[in-house]
Design a protein around this motif. Structure first.
Motif, PDB file in Angstrom:
ATOM      1  N   THR A 299       4.715  -4.437  -1.036  1.00 32.97           N
ATOM      2  CA  THR A 299       3.878  -3.414  -0.394  1.00 32.97           C
ATOM      3  C   THR A 299       3.752  -2.176  -1.287  1.00 32.97           C
ATOM      4  O   THR A 299       2.769  -1.447  -1.209  1.00 32.97           O
ATOM      5  CB  THR A 299       4.392  -3.031   1.021  1.00 32.97           C
ATOM      6  OG1 THR A 299       5.778  -2.712   0.937  1.00 32.97           O
ATOM      7  CG2 THR A 299       4.201  -4.159   2.001  1.00 32.97           C
ATOM      8  N   PRO A 303      -0.888  -2.331  -3.932  1.00 34.37           N
ATOM      9  CA  PRO A 303      -1.964  -1.323  -4.036  1.00 34.37           C
ATOM     10  C   PRO A 303      -2.265  -0.949  -5.498  1.00 34.37           C
ATOM     11  O   PRO A 303      -3.423  -0.730  -5.863  1.00 34.37           O
ATOM     12  CB  PRO A 303      -1.406  -0.129  -3.253  1.00 34.37           C
ATOM     13  CG  PRO A 303      -0.442  -0.746  -2.276  1.00 34.37           C
ATOM     14  CD  PRO A 303       0.178  -1.897  -3.024  1.00 34.37           C
ATOM     15  N   LYS A 304      -1.242  -0.944  -6.353  1.00 29.01           N
ATOM     16  CA  LYS A 304      -1.466  -0.638  -7.778  1.00 29.01           C
ATOM     17  C   LYS A 304      -2.277  -1.748  -8.460  1.00 29.01           C
ATOM     18  O   LYS A 304      -2.877  -1.538  -9.508  1.00 29.01           O
ATOM     19  CB  LYS A 304      -0.121  -0.502  -8.518  1.00 29.01           C
ATOM     20  CG  LYS A 304       0.754   0.629  -8.026  1.00 29.01           C
ATOM     21  CD  LYS A 304       2.047   0.643  -8.840  1.00 29.01           C
ATOM     22  CE  LYS A 304       3.147   1.367  -8.082  1.00 29.01           C
ATOM     23  NZ  LYS A 304       4.484   1.081  -8.606  1.00 29.01           N
ATOM     24  N   PHE A 307      -5.208  -4.124  -4.476  1.00 31.14           N
ATOM     25  CA  PHE A 307      -5.281  -4.559  -3.072  1.00 31.14           C
ATOM     26  C   PHE A 307      -5.205  -3.297  -2.202  1.00 31.14           C
ATOM     27  O   PHE A 307      -4.114  -2.781  -1.928  1.00 31.14           O
ATOM     28  CB  PHE A 307      -4.143  -5.534  -2.754  1.00 31.14           C
ATOM     29  CG  PHE A 307      -4.160  -6.752  -3.617  1.00 31.14           C
ATOM     30  CD1 PHE A 307      -4.936  -7.850  -3.265  1.00 31.14           C
ATOM     31  CD2 PHE A 307      -3.441  -6.803  -4.808  1.00 31.14           C
ATOM     32  CE1 PHE A 307      -4.979  -8.979  -4.076  1.00 31.14           C
ATOM     33  CE2 PHE A 307      -3.479  -7.919  -5.623  1.00 31.14           C
ATOM     34  CZ  PHE A 307      -4.259  -9.007  -5.261  1.00 31.14           C
ATOM     35  N   ALA A 308      -6.394  -2.846  -1.808  1.00 32.13           N
ATOM     36  CA  ALA A 308      -6.476  -1.508  -1.235  1.00 32.13           C
ATOM     37  C   ALA A 308      -5.803  -1.420   0.128  1.00 32.13           C
ATOM     38  O   ALA A 308      -5.080  -0.473   0.423  1.00 32.13           O
ATOM     39  CB  ALA A 308      -7.937  -1.103  -1.125  1.00 32.13           C
ATOM     40  N   GLU A 309      -6.032  -2.429   0.949  1.00 32.14           N
ATOM     41  CA  GLU A 309      -5.506  -2.352   2.316  1.00 32.14           C
ATOM     42  C   GLU A 309      -4.614  -3.541   2.601  1.00 32.14           C
ATOM     43  O   GLU A 309      -5.013  -4.683   2.387  1.00 32.14           O
ATOM     44  CB  GLU A 309      -6.669  -2.396   3.305  1.00 32.14           C
ATOM     45  CG  GLU A 309      -6.840  -1.127   4.099  1.00 32.14           C
ATOM     46  CD  GLU A 309      -7.982  -1.280   5.089  1.00 32.14           C
ATOM     47  OE1 GLU A 309      -7.750  -1.968   6.098  1.00 32.14           O
ATOM     48  OE2 GLU A 309      -9.072  -0.757   4.812  1.00 32.14           O
ATOM     49  N   LEU A 310      -3.425  -3.241   3.096  1.00 37.70           N
ATOM     50  CA  LEU A 310      -2.502  -4.307   3.474  1.00 37.70           C
ATOM     51  C   LEU A 310      -2.251  -4.203   4.968  1.00 37.70           C
ATOM     52  O   LEU A 310      -2.076  -3.096   5.495  1.00 37.70           O
ATOM     53  CB  LEU A 310      -1.162  -4.146   2.743  1.00 37.70           C
ATOM     54  CG  LEU A 310      -1.203  -3.913   1.225  1.00 37.70           C
ATOM     55  CD1 LEU A 310       0.216  -3.749   0.684  1.00 37.70           C
ATOM     56  CD2 LEU A 310      -1.896  -5.075   0.525  1.00 37.70           C
ATOM     57  N   ALA A 321      -3.756  -9.202   2.547  1.00 40.34           N
ATOM     58  CA  ALA A 321      -4.290  -8.112   1.730  1.00 40.34           C
ATOM     59  C   ALA A 321      -5.803  -8.207   1.599  1.00 40.34           C
ATOM     60  O   ALA A 321      -6.356  -9.299   1.434  1.00 40.34           O
ATOM     61  CB  ALA A 321      -3.649  -8.170   0.344  1.00 40.34           C
ATOM     62  N   ASP A 322      -6.444  -7.054   1.649  1.00 38.16           N
ATOM     63  CA  ASP A 322      -7.887  -6.935   1.469  1.00 38.16           C
ATOM     64  C   ASP A 322      -8.192  -7.014  -0.033  1.00 38.16           C
ATOM     65  O   ASP A 322      -7.598  -6.273  -0.826  1.00 38.16           O
ATOM     66  CB  ASP A 322      -8.333  -5.585   2.048  1.00 38.16           C
ATOM     67  CG  ASP A 322      -9.834  -5.434   2.074  1.00 38.16           C
ATOM     68  OD1 ASP A 322     -10.493  -5.846   1.098  1.00 38.16           O
ATOM     69  OD2 ASP A 322     -10.356  -4.907   3.069  1.00 38.16           O
TER      70      ASP A 322
END
Ligand SMILES: Cc1ncc(COP(=O)(O)O)c(C=O)c1O
Length: 385
Positions: A299, A303-304, A307-310, A321-322
């Motif tokens: 988590t 994002p790094k 994968f912007a939205e989890l 993941a989005d």
């Protein structure tokens, strides 16, 4: 004249994660490395005491058929589990041992629903619910869910359906989202279902694998729901093919008739061994702490990697993941990722045929070192390091 498969079997979609696994295994057979984040199965096997109990049973028991509902010792031990873990008394007569929770779904759906009935489930959701129901001629009503309702169905979403449903399948923690229904949300759903005559099927297979408050069983609030559980996930016994369900009174005899005819009995060796599983809490909780470390790592790192939205990972061992910033085709994204990096993950289309192209699922049940390496490669691929 050509002989073809039945129309019923034609309705069944493949379980895509198994196709991903095949591609990953083919790559491994070519001598290339593979990091397995696709399959939702614990990296470690059954706890030691279970293996010991299996050895003892092999030596002392002839391992014949058992009663269709399972050996009395295991059913009694499951009843004690409900007292210990949830503080509730569940009559042994309503506990049915099954061939994995997969076997339980087949029996429960057959006993509770008729062809043409409408049964709802969240999208994204576990694909086998949809596929087993469809095989039985039940109309599957997928309820699109997202972050606003923690990827779970709600009374309002049920009320908004075009036509009423006869049943609702929920999973908390859920696969693929990992999200849970809080106590208030679960109570609200149960109340809604009770008031409208909707049969609630509660898949509690990921109970025990949680990262915050404990999961509530539907049985704490309603003896009328069908509760399904398994030795596959928390107990790390996927290949032993053993699960159980707790039935409302009216379904006990119908399920008994079905299970006698479909399965005769669940696997005997696994049943004898599983009695010991409930006394392995120390060993199994240590494994959950290892999942928690992998969860924290993924988590933080995903994002790094773009994968912007989890989805909030309340429990289970998945990150949903989005991939909107990376691709609009989850299947292609997963194939390319495997080819480029050796990382095997599952496209969201397995769980949500309509909206799943924007999502992928990472399973972090496996080797923590593999998961850490996967996170490193994902961030590097994105140019983050
Ligand atoms: C939500 C859910 N339910 C049921 C199952 C089936 O498990 P089993 O048949 O091994 O008990 C799985 C397996 O991944 C799952 O994720």
């Amino acid at each position: 004249m050509t002989l073809g498969p039945s129309r019923r079997s034609e309705r069944i979609a493949p379980f895509i994660v198994m196709d991903v696994l095949r591609a990953a295994n083919e790559r491994a057979a070519e001598g290339k490395d593979v990091l397995h984040l696709e399959v939702g199965q614990p990296g470690l096997g059954a706890p030691g005491a279970v293996v010991e109990a299996a050895r003892a049973a092999m030596a002392s028991d002839k391992l014949g058929y058992t009663e269709a509902f399972g050996v009395p010792a295991l059913r009694a031990r499951i009843a004690r589990h409900y007292r210990d873990a949830y503080g509730i008394a569940v009559p042994v007569e309503r506990i049915v041992v099954t061939t994995g929770s997969s076997g339980a779904f087949l029996l429960a759906f057959l006993a509770a629903f008729d062809e043409g009935d409408r049964v709802a489930m969240a999208a994204p959701g576990y694909p086998a619910y949809r596929n087993i129901l469809a095989a039985l001629g039940v109309e599957v009503v997928e309820i699109p869910t997202g972050a606003a309702t923690r990827y779970q169905p709600t009374p309002a979403l049920l009320d908004a359906l075009e036509k009423p449903v006869k049943g609702l399948v929920v999973a908390s923690p859920s696969n693929p989202s990992g999200t849970m229904l809080g106590e208030a949300e679960l109570r609200a759903l149960i109340g809604h279902c009770r008031a409208r005559g909707i049969r609630l099927v509660s898949d509690e297979i990921y109970h025990g694998i949680v990262y915050g408050p404990r999961a509530h069983s539907s049985l704490e609030f309603d003896a009328g729901s069908i509760v399904i559980n398994s030795f596959s996930k928390y107990f790390c016994m996927t290949g032993w093919r053993l699960g159980w369900m707790v039935l409302p009174d009216d379904l006990v005899r119908p399920v008994e008739r079905l299970s006698q005819n479909f399965f005769i009995s669940p696997p005997t060796l696994s049943q004898h061994a599983a009695v010991a599983a409930f006394d392995c809490k120390g060993e199994l909780d240590a494994r959950v702490r290892a999942y928690a470390d992998s969860r924290a790592l993924l988590t933080a790192e995903l994002p790094k990697a773009g994968f912007a939205e989890l989805a909030p990972v309340d429990g289970a061992f998945y990150v949903y993941a989005d991939i909107g910033a990376l691709s609009n085709d989850a299947g292609r994204y997963c194939r390319e990722l495997l080819a480029d990096t050796g990382i095997a993950i599952t496209p969201g289309t397995d769980f949500d045929p309509a909206g799943g192209n924007r999502h992928v699922r990472f399973s972090f049940a496996g080797d923590p070192a593999e998961i850490a390496e996967a996170a490193r490669r994902l961030v590097a691929r994105r140019g983050g390091r």
